[in-house]
Write a protein that holds these residues in place. Structure first.
Motif, PDB file in Angstrom:
ATOM      1  N   PRO A 317     129.955  11.366  22.718  1.00 46.05           N
ATOM      2  CA  PRO A 317     128.823  11.600  23.655  1.00 46.05           C
ATOM      3  C   PRO A 317     127.415  11.665  23.017  1.00 46.05           C
ATOM      4  O   PRO A 317     127.518  12.089  21.644  1.00 46.05           O
ATOM      5  N   ALA A 318     126.308  11.370  23.714  1.00 40.44           N
ATOM      6  CA  ALA A 318     125.087  11.119  23.110  1.00 40.44           C
ATOM      7  C   ALA A 318     124.657  12.798  22.682  1.00 40.44           C
ATOM      8  O   ALA A 318     125.075  13.539  23.505  1.00 40.44           O
ATOM      9  N   PRO A 319     124.061  12.782  21.642  1.00 44.02           N
ATOM     10  CA  PRO A 319     123.459  14.152  21.275  1.00 44.02           C
ATOM     11  C   PRO A 319     122.312  14.586  21.962  1.00 44.02           C
ATOM     12  O   PRO A 319     121.590  13.584  22.433  1.00 44.02           O
ATOM     13  N   GLY A 320     122.114  15.647  21.780  1.00 47.97           N
ATOM     14  CA  GLY A 320     120.790  16.211  22.463  1.00 47.97           C
ATOM     15  C   GLY A 320     120.849  17.392  23.586  1.00 47.97           C
ATOM     16  O   GLY A 320     121.689  18.325  23.346  1.00 47.97           O
ATOM     17  N   ASN A 321     120.108  17.483  24.599  1.00 48.32           N
ATOM     18  CA  ASN A 321     120.176  18.452  25.473  1.00 48.32           C
ATOM     19  C   ASN A 321     120.271  17.721  27.038  1.00 48.32           C
ATOM     20  O   ASN A 321     119.849  16.833  27.157  1.00 48.32           O
ATOM     21  N   ALA A 322     121.055  18.446  27.824  1.00 48.85           N
ATOM     22  CA  ALA A 322     120.865  17.952  29.210  1.00 48.85           C
ATOM     23  C   ALA A 322     119.882  18.686  30.048  1.00 48.85           C
ATOM     24  O   ALA A 322     119.942  20.001  29.957  1.00 48.85           O
ATOM     25  N   TYR A 323     119.174  17.871  30.693  1.00 45.68           N
ATOM     26  CA  TYR A 323     118.236  18.557  31.669  1.00 45.68           C
ATOM     27  C   TYR A 323     118.385  17.907  33.090  1.00 45.68           C
ATOM     28  O   TYR A 323     118.691  16.862  33.314  1.00 45.68           O
ATOM     29  N   ALA A 324     118.895  19.283  33.825  1.00 48.36           N
ATOM     30  CA  ALA A 324     118.994  19.119  35.272  1.00 48.36           C
ATOM     31  C   ALA A 324     117.590  18.792  36.171  1.00 48.36           C
ATOM     32  O   ALA A 324     116.578  19.614  35.940  1.00 48.36           O
ATOM     33  N   MET A 325     117.666  17.830  36.842  1.00 46.33           N
ATOM     34  CA  MET A 325     116.457  17.769  37.725  1.00 46.33           C
ATOM     35  C   MET A 325     116.326  18.707  38.904  1.00 46.33           C
ATOM     36  O   MET A 325     115.241  18.710  39.548  1.00 46.33           O
ATOM     37  N   ASP A 326     117.127  19.456  39.126  1.00 50.97           N
ATOM     38  CA  ASP A 326     117.337  20.389  40.141  1.00 50.97           C
ATOM     39  C   ASP A 326     118.337  21.413  39.884  1.00 50.97           C
ATOM     40  O   ASP A 326     119.400  21.251  39.061  1.00 50.97           O
ATOM     41  N   GLN A 327     118.190  22.403  40.633  1.00 53.24           N
ATOM     42  CA  GLN A 327     119.213  23.378  40.733  1.00 53.24           C
ATOM     43  C   GLN A 327     120.519  23.431  41.534  1.00 53.24           C
ATOM     44  O   GLN A 327     120.954  24.401  41.721  1.00 53.24           O
ATOM     45  N   GLY A 328     120.458  21.997  41.923  1.00 54.53           N
ATOM     46  CA  GLY A 328     121.508  21.995  42.814  1.00 54.53           C
ATOM     47  C   GLY A 328     120.870  21.872  44.218  1.00 54.53           C
ATOM     48  O   GLY A 328     120.114  22.403  44.705  1.00 54.53           O
TER      49      GLY A 328
END
Length: 439
Positions: A317-328
């Motif tokens: 898997p690509a390194p970095g951080n996961a950024y969610a576009m919304d809280q669901g």
């Protein structure tokens, strides 16, 4: 009515919109989604940079903000005045404008240099304080145009013999070609260039920075067609387009970005997701939703025989951080789709039924028929937990004895999906205007 009155009418309308907005404690993006409106458009209304020509979106906005009957009546009154102010023709004497050129334009230039335009305002930002844009830009542009006209008239009057300026007198106009040179007319009808007689003009070389970098496309062919017996191969009888930036229910999606949170801009609106992801070198996190539109070229039916998945690369898997576009985001509608598990050795596109408020939506079963009058939109949900997968789709078709396969990819490149299991995950806090750990 004076220009100042027009400015006040628009400003009062925008001020009431901001008052109602601040009462909700919601962000511009949150309100815009509920109004089915672009975030930047709503921001411009509240900043006094635009006035809607229809009162319907203003009425929906007032209802969402919980405005009373008296406030709605006052909002409608101010809207009528603002629309009339924006549509009223503006005239000014040329002499008065010329006298104000030096002072006003200088002051306006200084003002606009310190205020960002609407394109630079984040989607979630509150309207910046300061003078409204129509007080700065209209005055500056209008007075600058009047000054340019007076300058041109002065240059004509300054000619020694009072004659009109010829082509050689006008700045920026080429003088007659000297002997030994020939005019070469540009093919696009623009100004001709001068070249020595008997020689051809040197070819233009484009600047390296103006040439976009293109990633090397995948080696597989995009179209394969088998003609009927005795026939010749031709273009496939169908067209297609693929959007890989679709979000679940229009609001939920994750991207993997190899940057710390303070260097990542706020999440975009869904229609700007492609530009945002490209600017951040973002990778789809956990899943990729591909909205595939298929349509026949004529009224003749084209049968879609099968949809296959081809994985062309797997890595960690690509390194970095996961950024969610919304809280669901929740909803009573679940669209039918094709589910793809990229972690399988041989993933397949499995048809899944949808639901509309409890009413089942039948899955798309292959074979399926399309034509110019009966297009079809297929939603492919490819997901992974443990790999950085590169993949594309193959769509088999048949029509009138012809068969073929169309390759579905991301503009010549494979789609890319990377798992986010174990990565730090962030969501955007609209109240603090920063990325915060996902709860």
């Amino acid at each position: 009515m004076s220009v100042q009155d027009d400015v006040d009418d628009v400003g009062e309308f925008a001020a009431l919109l901001r008052t109602l907005k601040e009462r909700t404690d919601r962000s511009y993006g949150s309100l815009a989604r509920r109004l089915a409106m672009n975030t930047s458009t709503l921001h411009r209304y509240c900043a006094g940079e635009a006035v809607p020509l229809d009162f319907a979106p203003v009425e929906r906005f007032a209802a969402l903000c919980g405005a009373s009957a008296e406030e709605r009546l006052e909002l409608h009154r101010r809207w009528l005045l603002a629309v009339a102010a924006r549509q009223r023709p503006r005239t000014a004497s040329a002499a008065g404008a010329a006298e104000a050129c030096t002072d006003t334009v200088t002051d306006t230039d200084t003002d606009t240099a310190t205020v960002d335009g609407p394109a630079d305002i984040p989607a979630e930002a509150d309207p910046p304080p300061g003078r409204p844009w129509y007080r700065r830009r209209r005055v500056a542009v209008g007075l600058a145009a009047v000054c340019a006209v007076f300058a041109a008239l002065g240059s004509l009057a300054a000619l020694p013999d009072g004659r009109r300026a010829s082509a050689g007198d006008r700045p920026g106009t080429a003088a007659p070609a000297p002997s030994g040179t020939a005019k070469t007319e540009a093919p696009d009808g623009k100004s001709p260039s001068l070249t020595p007689s008997g020689t051809s003009p040197a070819p233009r070389r484009s600047s390296p920075s103006a040439t976009p970098k293109r990633l090397k496309p995948s080696p597989s062919p995009s179209v394969r067609t088998t003609p009927p017996a005795g026939g010749t191969a031709s273009a496939p009888p169908l067209t297609w387009s693929a959007d890989s930036q679709a979000w679940k229910l229009g609001c939920g999606h994750d991207y993997v970005v190899a940057k710390p949170p303070e260097q990542v801009p706020p999440p975009p609106v869904p229609q700007d997701a492609g530009v945002w992801a490209a600017s951040q070198n973002a990778v789809h996190g956990g899943e990729t939703l591909v909205r595939l539109s298929v349509q026949g070229r004529t009224d003749t039916a084209v049968v879609l025989e099968a949809l296959r998945v081809r994985v062309v690369g797997r890595s960690a898997p690509a390194p970095g951080n996961a950024y969610a576009m919304d809280q669901g985001c929740g909803g009573s509608i679940t669209p039918r789709s094709f589910d793809v598990n990229l972690d399988k050795d041989r993933p397949i596109a499995r048809a899944v039924a949808g639901s509309d408020a409890g009413t089942p939506i039948p899955a798309v079963r292959m074979p399926y028929r399309v034509s110019a009058r009966d297009p079809e939109v297929l939603l492919v949900n490819a997901r992974t937990q443990g790999c950085d997968c590169r993949w594309y789709l193959e769509l088999d078709w048949s029509s009138q004895g012809r068969t073929g396969t169309v390759r579905i990819d991301d503009a010549g490149r494979p789609f890319r999906t990377s798992g986010i299991k174990g990565l730090p995950r962030y969501t955007y806090d609209t109240s603090e205007r920063r990325w915060a750990p996902y709860n």
